[in-house]
Design an enzyme around this catalytic site. Structure first.
Site, mmCIF file in Angstrom:
data_model
loop_
_atom_site.group_PDB
_atom_site.id
_atom_site.type_symbol
_atom_site.label_atom_id
_atom_site.label_comp_id
_atom_site.label_asym_id
_atom_site.label_seq_id
_atom_site.Cartn_x
_atom_site.Cartn_y
_atom_site.Cartn_z
ATOM 1 N N GLU A 93 68.920 62.435 55.816
ATOM 2 C CA GLU A 93 68.376 62.999 57.105
ATOM 3 C C GLU A 93 67.288 62.223 57.719
ATOM 4 O O GLU A 93 66.373 62.312 57.195
ATOM 5 C CB GLU A 93 68.411 64.303 56.799
ATOM 6 C CG GLU A 93 69.478 65.132 56.112
ATOM 7 C CD GLU A 93 69.648 66.611 56.190
ATOM 8 O OE1 GLU A 93 68.281 67.236 56.775
ATOM 9 O OE2 GLU A 93 70.635 67.180 56.194
ATOM 10 N N CYS A 106 61.424 60.042 62.501
ATOM 11 C CA CYS A 106 60.880 60.600 61.017
ATOM 12 C C CYS A 106 61.919 60.327 60.087
ATOM 13 O O CYS A 106 63.211 60.421 60.208
ATOM 14 C CB CYS A 106 61.078 62.327 61.288
ATOM 15 S SG CYS A 106 60.464 63.219 59.659
ATOM 16 N N CYS A 113 63.557 65.749 46.777
ATOM 17 C CA CYS A 113 62.160 65.596 46.496
ATOM 18 C C CYS A 113 61.887 66.276 45.139
ATOM 19 O O CYS A 113 62.342 67.555 44.951
ATOM 20 C CB CYS A 113 61.120 66.044 47.348
ATOM 21 S SG CYS A 113 59.305 65.826 47.089
ATOM 22 N N CYS A 117 57.349 71.702 46.377
ATOM 23 C CA CYS A 117 56.496 72.668 46.946
ATOM 24 C C CYS A 117 57.338 74.001 47.468
ATOM 25 O O CYS A 117 58.518 73.760 47.989
ATOM 26 C CB CYS A 117 55.994 71.948 48.327
ATOM 27 S SG CYS A 117 55.065 70.472 47.698
ATOM 28 N N CYS A 120 58.952 74.337 51.000
ATOM 29 C CA CYS A 120 59.564 73.139 51.687
ATOM 30 C C CYS A 120 61.154 73.265 51.055
ATOM 31 O O CYS A 120 61.391 73.115 49.965
ATOM 32 C CB CYS A 120 59.036 71.879 51.080
ATOM 33 S SG CYS A 120 59.850 70.429 51.640
ATOM 34 N N CYS A 334 59.734 69.816 60.437
ATOM 35 C CA CYS A 334 59.108 69.469 59.156
ATOM 36 C C CYS A 334 59.532 70.483 58.215
ATOM 37 O O CYS A 334 59.482 71.840 58.389
ATOM 38 C CB CYS A 334 57.638 69.685 59.303
ATOM 39 S SG CYS A 334 57.074 68.580 60.767
HETATM 40 N N1 SAH Z 1 56.447 64.460 50.698
HETATM 41 C C1 SAH Z 1 55.460 64.215 51.714
HETATM 42 C C2 SAH Z 1 56.148 63.810 53.247
HETATM 43 C C3 SAH Z 1 57.337 65.008 53.552
HETATM 44 S S1 SAH Z 1 56.881 66.332 54.035
HETATM 45 C C4 SAH Z 1 54.622 65.338 52.186
HETATM 46 O O1 SAH Z 1 54.749 66.393 51.393
HETATM 47 O O2 SAH Z 1 53.542 65.096 52.885
HETATM 48 C C5 SAH Z 1 56.049 66.354 55.668
HETATM 49 C C6 SAH Z 1 55.290 67.458 56.101
HETATM 50 O O3 SAH Z 1 56.045 68.699 56.241
HETATM 51 C C7 SAH Z 1 54.190 67.756 54.865
HETATM 52 O O4 SAH Z 1 52.745 68.027 55.591
HETATM 53 C C8 SAH Z 1 54.844 69.181 54.292
HETATM 54 O O5 SAH Z 1 53.662 69.995 54.134
HETATM 55 C C9 SAH Z 1 55.273 70.005 55.532
HETATM 56 N N2 SAH Z 1 56.276 70.925 55.434
HETATM 57 C C10 SAH Z 1 57.006 70.927 54.480
HETATM 58 N N3 SAH Z 1 57.720 72.123 54.688
HETATM 59 C C11 SAH Z 1 57.438 72.761 55.532
HETATM 60 C C12 SAH Z 1 58.001 73.925 56.331
HETATM 61 N N4 SAH Z 1 59.070 74.346 55.922
HETATM 62 N N5 SAH Z 1 57.160 74.099 57.556
HETATM 63 C C13 SAH Z 1 56.146 73.362 58.149
HETATM 64 N N6 SAH Z 1 55.933 72.151 57.429
HETATM 65 C C14 SAH Z 1 56.541 71.890 56.550
HETATM 66 FE FE1 SF4 Z 2 58.388 66.980 48.505
HETATM 67 FE FE2 SF4 Z 2 58.501 68.598 50.240
HETATM 68 FE FE3 SF4 Z 2 56.334 68.960 48.644
HETATM 69 FE FE4 SF4 Z 2 56.639 66.815 50.604
HETATM 70 S S1 SF4 Z 2 56.337 69.066 51.111
HETATM 71 S S2 SF4 Z 2 56.131 66.817 48.517
HETATM 72 S S3 SF4 Z 2 58.677 66.714 50.757
HETATM 73 S S4 SF4 Z 2 58.556 69.190 48.208
#
Ligand code: SAH
Ligand code: SF4
Length: 348
Positions: A93, A106, A113, A117, A120, A334
């Site tokens: 994606e 992006c 992943c 987290c 996410c 994001c």
């Molecule tokens: N794995 C990397 C890059 C992908 S996520 C990372 O975590 O940095 C890119 C950004 O999206 C990160 O800053 C993450 O904290 C943010 N993110 C993840 N889930 C989100 C959500 N549901 N709403 C807003 N930002 C989110």
């Molecule tokens: Fe992985 Fe999502 Fe955490 Fe980024 S924010 S490290 S994509 S689980």
């Protein structure tokens, strides 16, 4: 003989091959330009390279591409979520965002992943595999071929699926090509890599010649909360130490991303602690109001709370910006990306 995928080769590896074939150095420049500037799909189209050499390349190497699927969705704000298909039918994606003077793409570094987290959606779905260097580059090639007009300014953010710093072998190879003047010629301001921050990897990147901007997902002001919402994260002090080192060695500022989660990390105390952690250091803070997804257990703070947080932070911390994510209505903002577990076959 299995052909080697040429877009997985580093600049040095390409030089060695050209030398091994007894060819002059400018062939490397020609090859890079055909692959990454003119973006041809066949060695036979490399018309300023002698036919005999094109045939040798054709025998030894393949030129990979990513296929589009019919799954493009359009957001009301003009952004698009575009799903690309790998050779093994897994889906990547990506998101294209339109701004007045530039476009931002992006892109993903992994399918899924592994870091889980809790806020996410990508993390919730788990991990399938790393993307190879060619698959990273081919995402950008796809956009250049289809959506980015020649000479239009575009930026690349590694903020799609995956943790780029868990796939540094492919990531660093790809960035070397993105930087190279005979290839994409993109310098640091045009590429941003977002990571949850593995201090060792950050230092390795800082000490390398690679040119890109770093964004570290901080997302909490205490180790207790950070660990709770980002189980794989390292402690805040070590992470910020490495982020600062990156900024110093690259003579820039590191962005700290901070997803605002209602009642988790959005209190006045959090704002003040965030200011304290960052004040006087070479950082920029990027606040990201949480984007919701199906069955998530978090919500976005109200506008008043977000404004209060900014009010407390702004006079005490380095530059603060708020990211109003694009494509929220189509699941492209994001943290909303995820892979589909089922393979799909598109009708031609
Ligand atoms: N794995 C990397 C890059 C992908 S996520 C990372 O975590 O940095 C890119 C950004 O999206 C990160 O800053 C993450 O904290 C943010 N993110 C993840 N889930 C989100 C959500 N549901 N709403 C807003 N930002 C989110
Ligand atoms: Fe992985 Fe999502 Fe955490 Fe980024 S924010 S490290 S994509 S689980």
């Amino acid at each position: 003989m299995n052909k080697q995928n040429i877009k997985n080769l580093s600049i040095k590896e390409i030089s060695i091959i050209i030398e091994g074939l007894g060819e002059k150095r400018h062939r490397k420049t020609q090859l890079l330009k055909w692959l990454y500037q003119k973006r041809v799909k066949s060695f036979y189209d490399m018309t300023n390279i002698p036919l005999a050499l094109r045939e040798k390349f054709q025998k030894q190497f393949s030129i990979s591409t990513l296929l589009p699927t019919e799954k493009t969705t359009f957001s009301e704000d003009g952004s698009r979520k575009i799903v690309l298909k790998c050779e093994d039918n897994l889906l990547i994606e990506t998101v294209l965002m339109e701004f007045e003077k530039h476009q931002t793409i992006c892109i993903s570094s992994q399918i899924g992943c592994a870091l889980g987290c809790t806020f996410c959606r990508t993390g919730k779905n788990g991990f399938l595999r790393d993307l190879r260097c060619d698959e990273i580059l081919n995402q950008i090639i796809f956009f250049k071929d289809n959506y980015i007009p020649p000479r239009k300014r575009y930026n690349i953010v590694f903020m799609g699926m995956g943790e780029p710093f868990l796939n540094t072998d492919n990531l660093f190879r790809a960035i070397e090509i993105l930087n190279h003047l005979d290839a994409f010629a993109l310098r640091e301001k045009r590429i941003t890599v977002s990571t949850i921050g593995f201090p060792d990897k950050i230092i390795e990147a800082a000490e390398s010649d690679l040119k890109f901007g770093l964004a570290v997902s901080l997302n909490a002001t205490t180790d207790r909360i950070r660990k709770k919402i980002m189980p794989a994260s390292k402690n805040i002090n070590d992470t910020l130490f490495a982020a600062q080192k990156f900024a110093e060695l690259k003579e820039t500022r590191t962005t700290l991303e901070y997803v605002l989660l209602k009642d988790i990390n959005d209190s006045d105390e959090d704002a003040l602690r965030l200011a304290k952690l960052t004040s006087g250091r070479p950082f920029k803070i990027n606040l990201i109001p949480f984007n919701a997804w199906d069955s998530c257990n978090f919500s976005r703070p109200g506008e008043d709370r977000i404004n209060r947080f900014i009010e407390l932070l702004l006079p005490r911390a380095p530059a603060v910006t708020v990211r109003r994510s694009r494509g929220e209505d189509i699941g492209a903002a994001c943290g909303q990306l995820s892979y589909q577990k089922r393979e799909i076959t598109d009708k031609p």
